[in-house]
Design an enzyme around this catalytic site. Structure first.
Site, PDB file in Angstrom:
ATOM      1  N   ARG A  35     -41.051 -81.417  -1.887  1.00 60.34           N
ATOM      2  CA  ARG A  35     -41.598 -81.141  -0.551  1.00 60.34           C
ATOM      3  C   ARG A  35     -43.078 -81.473  -0.436  1.00 60.34           C
ATOM      4  O   ARG A  35     -43.571 -81.692   0.669  1.00 60.34           O
ATOM      5  CB  ARG A  35     -41.391 -79.655  -0.207  1.00 60.34           C
ATOM      6  CG  ARG A  35     -39.943 -79.262  -0.036  1.00 60.34           C
ATOM      7  CD  ARG A  35     -39.808 -77.789   0.278  1.00 60.34           C
ATOM      8  NE  ARG A  35     -40.297 -76.965  -0.825  1.00 60.34           N
ATOM      9  CZ  ARG A  35     -40.372 -75.636  -0.783  1.00 60.34           C
ATOM     10  NH1 ARG A  35     -40.011 -74.994   0.317  1.00 60.34           N
ATOM     11  NH2 ARG A  35     -40.817 -74.964  -1.830  1.00 60.34           N
ATOM     12  N   LYS A  78     -25.354 -70.548  -9.458  1.00 60.39           N
ATOM     13  CA  LYS A  78     -25.364 -71.397 -10.642  1.00 60.39           C
ATOM     14  C   LYS A  78     -23.990 -71.458 -11.304  1.00 60.39           C
ATOM     15  O   LYS A  78     -23.624 -72.474 -11.904  1.00 60.39           O
ATOM     16  CB  LYS A  78     -26.431 -70.912 -11.627  1.00 60.39           C
ATOM     17  CG  LYS A  78     -27.855 -71.080 -11.112  1.00 60.39           C
ATOM     18  CD  LYS A  78     -28.159 -72.525 -10.727  1.00 60.39           C
ATOM     19  CE  LYS A  78     -29.621 -72.726 -10.379  1.00 60.39           C
ATOM     20  NZ  LYS A  78     -29.931 -74.134 -10.006  1.00 60.39           N
ATOM     21  N   TYR A  93     -28.264 -65.633  -7.244  1.00 59.96           N
ATOM     22  CA  TYR A  93     -28.732 -66.728  -8.090  1.00 59.96           C
ATOM     23  C   TYR A  93     -27.680 -67.079  -9.146  1.00 59.96           C
ATOM     24  O   TYR A  93     -27.279 -68.234  -9.293  1.00 59.96           O
ATOM     25  CB  TYR A  93     -30.057 -66.373  -8.772  1.00 59.96           C
ATOM     26  CG  TYR A  93     -30.594 -67.530  -9.584  1.00 59.96           C
ATOM     27  CD1 TYR A  93     -31.427 -68.466  -9.004  1.00 59.96           C
ATOM     28  CD2 TYR A  93     -30.233 -67.704 -10.916  1.00 59.96           C
ATOM     29  CE1 TYR A  93     -31.895 -69.546  -9.732  1.00 59.96           C
ATOM     30  CE2 TYR A  93     -30.691 -68.773 -11.650  1.00 59.96           C
ATOM     31  CZ  TYR A  93     -31.520 -69.698 -11.057  1.00 59.96           C
ATOM     32  OH  TYR A  93     -31.966 -70.770 -11.770  1.00 59.96           O
ATOM     33  N   ASN A 150     -32.199 -81.000  -9.623  1.00 55.34           N
ATOM     34  CA  ASN A 150     -32.979 -79.946 -10.264  1.00 55.34           C
ATOM     35  C   ASN A 150     -33.574 -78.949  -9.278  1.00 55.34           C
ATOM     36  O   ASN A 150     -33.910 -77.830  -9.673  1.00 55.34           O
ATOM     37  CB  ASN A 150     -34.100 -80.574 -11.100  1.00 55.34           C
ATOM     38  CG  ASN A 150     -35.105 -79.545 -11.576  1.00 55.34           C
ATOM     39  OD1 ASN A 150     -34.830 -78.741 -12.454  1.00 55.34           O
ATOM     40  ND2 ASN A 150     -36.291 -79.545 -10.964  1.00 55.34           N
ATOM     41  N   THR A 181     -41.704 -82.301  -9.153  1.00 57.44           N
ATOM     42  CA  THR A 181     -43.139 -82.163  -9.395  1.00 57.44           C
ATOM     43  C   THR A 181     -43.508 -81.058 -10.376  1.00 57.44           C
ATOM     44  O   THR A 181     -44.676 -80.914 -10.735  1.00 57.44           O
ATOM     45  CB  THR A 181     -43.890 -81.910  -8.069  1.00 57.44           C
ATOM     46  OG1 THR A 181     -43.321 -80.770  -7.415  1.00 57.44           O
ATOM     47  CG2 THR A 181     -43.808 -83.126  -7.166  1.00 57.44           C
ATOM     48  N   ASP A 203     -37.156 -81.706   2.114  1.00 56.16           N
ATOM     49  CA  ASP A 203     -36.897 -80.276   1.940  1.00 56.16           C
ATOM     50  C   ASP A 203     -35.384 -80.086   1.909  1.00 56.16           C
ATOM     51  O   ASP A 203     -34.712 -80.263   2.928  1.00 56.16           O
ATOM     52  CB  ASP A 203     -37.526 -79.493   3.095  1.00 56.16           C
ATOM     53  CG  ASP A 203     -37.333 -77.992   2.971  1.00 56.16           C
ATOM     54  OD1 ASP A 203     -36.588 -77.540   2.072  1.00 56.16           O
ATOM     55  OD2 ASP A 203     -37.920 -77.255   3.799  1.00 56.16           O
ATOM     56  N   THR A 235     -42.363 -72.594 -17.176  1.00 52.47           N
ATOM     57  CA  THR A 235     -42.732 -73.372 -16.002  1.00 52.47           C
ATOM     58  C   THR A 235     -43.395 -72.423 -15.007  1.00 52.47           C
ATOM     59  O   THR A 235     -43.611 -71.249 -15.292  1.00 52.47           O
ATOM     60  CB  THR A 235     -41.492 -73.999 -15.342  1.00 52.47           C
ATOM     61  OG1 THR A 235     -40.698 -72.964 -14.731  1.00 52.47           O
ATOM     62  CG2 THR A 235     -40.637 -74.753 -16.360  1.00 52.47           C
ATOM     63  N   ILE A 280     -38.729 -78.272 -15.120  1.00 49.62           N
ATOM     64  CA  ILE A 280     -37.734 -79.152 -15.727  1.00 49.62           C
ATOM     65  C   ILE A 280     -37.697 -80.500 -15.018  1.00 49.62           C
ATOM     66  O   ILE A 280     -37.523 -81.534 -15.660  1.00 49.62           O
ATOM     67  CB  ILE A 280     -36.354 -78.478 -15.706  1.00 49.62           C
ATOM     68  CG1 ILE A 280     -36.348 -77.270 -16.641  1.00 49.62           C
ATOM     69  CG2 ILE A 280     -35.259 -79.448 -16.122  1.00 49.62           C
ATOM     70  CD1 ILE A 280     -35.078 -76.459 -16.596  1.00 49.62           C
ATOM     71  N   VAL A 320     -37.549 -70.837 -19.247  1.00 54.00           N
ATOM     72  CA  VAL A 320     -38.323 -72.035 -19.564  1.00 54.00           C
ATOM     73  C   VAL A 320     -39.752 -71.817 -19.085  1.00 54.00           C
ATOM     74  O   VAL A 320     -39.981 -71.264 -18.004  1.00 54.00           O
ATOM     75  CB  VAL A 320     -37.724 -73.289 -18.888  1.00 54.00           C
ATOM     76  CG1 VAL A 320     -38.499 -74.543 -19.309  1.00 54.00           C
ATOM     77  CG2 VAL A 320     -36.256 -73.427 -19.234  1.00 54.00           C
TER      78      VAL A 320
END
Length: 257
Positions: A33, A152, A148, A86, A10, A59, A183, A13, A181
């Site tokens: 979600r 990744k 994080y 994603n 939603t 979720d 967003t 990316i 990015v």
């Protein structure tokens, strides 16, 4: 007509992938979600592009949510031809500042969900002799920046290894490694980005266009921008301590989602 399933569909990316794939004529399964945002997005994409867009409220930080998406990926009647993993998030703060429950939730979403959903999708794709999986990672995978970046880095290594194991089956796997990015990702995490230089920001739609080209070329890792290609190349040569200092000055983390 082929079908693509996108998690975290939603915003950011994920939404850019949904727009691109719908414009290319793919039917969609949109996973997130927020039921309201999913339904509005599905209606807009259907009306604009004439494709079918199903919604799946799930979720991915809990087992039931992951299992619901696994079940959809395992369906034989309406198979998924492209999976885009994603869904993801960032935590504000350094190690020991972030609550352990939040760190574990991140590993659930970034690692366990990616592992399980990739396996669920790839099994059917291998039987059919075609299909693709895009696992959204980050250039943070190449620098030492906490949970994080570590999660990744796992996504990149896992995707490369799985791609080698599935070579010759018709199933393509690719880890997508964007940088900053534009967003709502950082805002949701409460992260300050005012110290990030303007040249480091990427456009989500252009990012997805480059990623789709790399997937078609058979690449297993995509860093879809010359600026970040140069930075990741330097990251392989620079001392680890120097990299930590640079990433501290340019923000808590590189944010793809």
């Amino acid at each position: 007509m082929t079908t693509a399933l996108i998690t975290g569909a939603t915003a950011g990316i994920g939404a850019a992938f949904a727009r691109r794939l719908a414009a290319d004529g793919h039917n969609l399964v949109l996973v997130a979600r927020d039921a309201g945002r999913l339904k509005a997005q599905a209606t807009e994409l259907h009306d604009r592009h004439g494709i079918e867009a199903d919604v799946l409220v799930a979720d991915l930080s809990v087992d039931d949510g992951i299992a619901a998406v696994e079940a959809r990926l395992a369906q034989r009647k309406h198979p998924v031809d492209l999976l885009v993993n994603n869904a993801g998030f960032g935590n504000k703060g350094t190690f020991l500042e972030v609550p352990m429950d939040d760190e574990l939730t991140m590993l659930k979403v970034h690692c366990e969900a990616v592992l399980r959903l990739t396996a669920a999708a790839a099994a059917g794709m291998r039987e059919r002799g075609r299909g693709g999986v895009v696992n959204v990672a980050s250039v943070a995978a190449f620098v030492p920046r906490g949970t994080y970046g570590a999660s990744k880095a796992w996504v990149v290594q896992f995707t490369q290894g799985a791609a080698r194991d599935l070579a010759g089956t018709g199933v393509r796997l690719m880890a997508l490694c964007p940088g900053f990015v534009r967003t709502e990702f950082h805002e949701r995490a409460g992260m300050e980005t005012g110290n990030v230089p303007g040249w480091m920001w990427l456009d989500a739609d252009r990012l997805v266009a480059a990623a789709m080209k790399d997937l078609a070329r058979g690449r297993t890792v995509s860093v879809p921008d010359p600026r970040y290609k140069a930075l990741t190349g330097l990251a392989k040569l620079a001392p680890r301590g120097a990299l930590s200092g640079i990433t501290s000055r340019t923000g808590r983390r590189y944010g793809p989602s």
